[in-house]
Design a protein around this motif. Structure first.
Motif: not given
Length: 292
Positions: A172, A175-176, A262, A265, A267, A270, A273-274
């Motif tokens: 995360a 990725r941000a 989540g 983001a 996204d 993400l 992934a969350v």
């Protein structure tokens, strides 16, 4: 090492008053609760027995079963004379009514229900405790050993799942910045489609809009707090203390940070992934409920 709240232990001890067998069964419970199932003669010893148990465990519902086999010296035979006489008179009356003349012997009367009963004689609390204490201590030693063994297995599973949560945190954080850059590129393309060639995109206005998005999507604090919770969780798994409540609290806090990541983001990657991280966290939550 952490311990689970489930377990079983058994102990035996003999003394002047006979033999005592103790079995202790422990299951999950939010607090500590001890329930005794033992002969009424042991009632005065319930408090010291409870103290002994709670000196070895701090959480869980424990059911304690105590069986006493009195020695010959601790037994006494009691004859209910009134009941025996009532049986005798009833049998004689029946014999007269049916015209029979049976011999009613003592052996016959002794075999009738409740005429003779065996009771525990004069046994002191000290004599009982001299057997109950070592038997209970032995049972608790076995129970704690089982709890530690199960706790060690749970700790391994929790550590593996915690590694996956930490991997999510690292991903995360990486990725941000990409999310912000991708937003900037999308915004440029959109503006170029909408604005005429004679009115190009204002770089300053674009920078302001991207900065506002970056501020709204900033997950730096959440990532740092999540990392702190993970570190505290790992440290707690290495202690010998009862940490079940603390771990439950940390799980709640990790869930809050993951949810915020989540929602901030914005996204798709993400978000996926969350979902995976929350699934792992829910499994951690279930396992933590088993820890003392």
């Amino acid at each position: 090492m952490v311990r689970s709240m489930t377990g079983f232990g058994r102990g035996e001890a003999e003394g002047e008053a006979g033999k005592i067998t103790v079995e202790v069964k422990a299951v999950n419970h939010r607090f500590s609760e001890v329930v005794f199932r033992m002969p009424r003669q042991f009632s005065a010893l319930e408090d010291p027995a409870r103290k002994l148990i709670l000196s070895r465990v701090t959480r869980g519902r424990l059911e304690v079963y105590v069986v006493w086999e009195p020695s010959a010296e601790a037994r006494a035979a009691k004859v209910d004379k009134d009941l025996a006489l009532a049986y005798y008179n009833a049998l004689r009356q029946l014999a007269e009514e049916i015209g029979s003349n049976p011999e009613i012997s003592l052996d016959t009367l002794a075999r009738l229900p409740e005429v003779i009963s065996v009771t525990e004689g004069d046994v002191t609390d000290e004599q009982i405790w001299a057997m109950l204490e070592p038997a209970l201590d032995q049972a608790m030693t076995q129970l704690v050993a089982m709890r530690e063994k199960e706790g060690a297995a749970l700790a391994v599973d929790l550590a593996e799942r915690l590694d996956r949560i930490d991997s999510f945190r690292t991903a995360a954080a990486a990725r941000a910045p990409e999310v912000v850059e991708e937003y900037r590129q999308r915004l440029i393309r959109r503006l170029e489609e909408l604005l005429p060639p004679t009115n190009p995109v204002d770089p300053q206005r674009l920078a302001q809009e991207v900065a506002l998005f970056a501020d709204r999507a900033d997950i730096t604090e959440e990532v740092q707090r999540l990392g702190s919770h993970i570190a505290q969780f790992r440290q707690a798994l290495q202690t010998d203390e009862a940490v079940g409540r603390k771990l439950d609290f940390l799980v709640q806090e990790m869930g809050r940070e993951i949810n915020t990541i989540g929602s901030k983001a914005n996204d798709a990657l993400l978000a996926a992934a969350v979902v995976a991280a929350k699934s792992e966290l829910e499994k951690i939550r279930e396992q933590v409920q088993n820890l003392e």
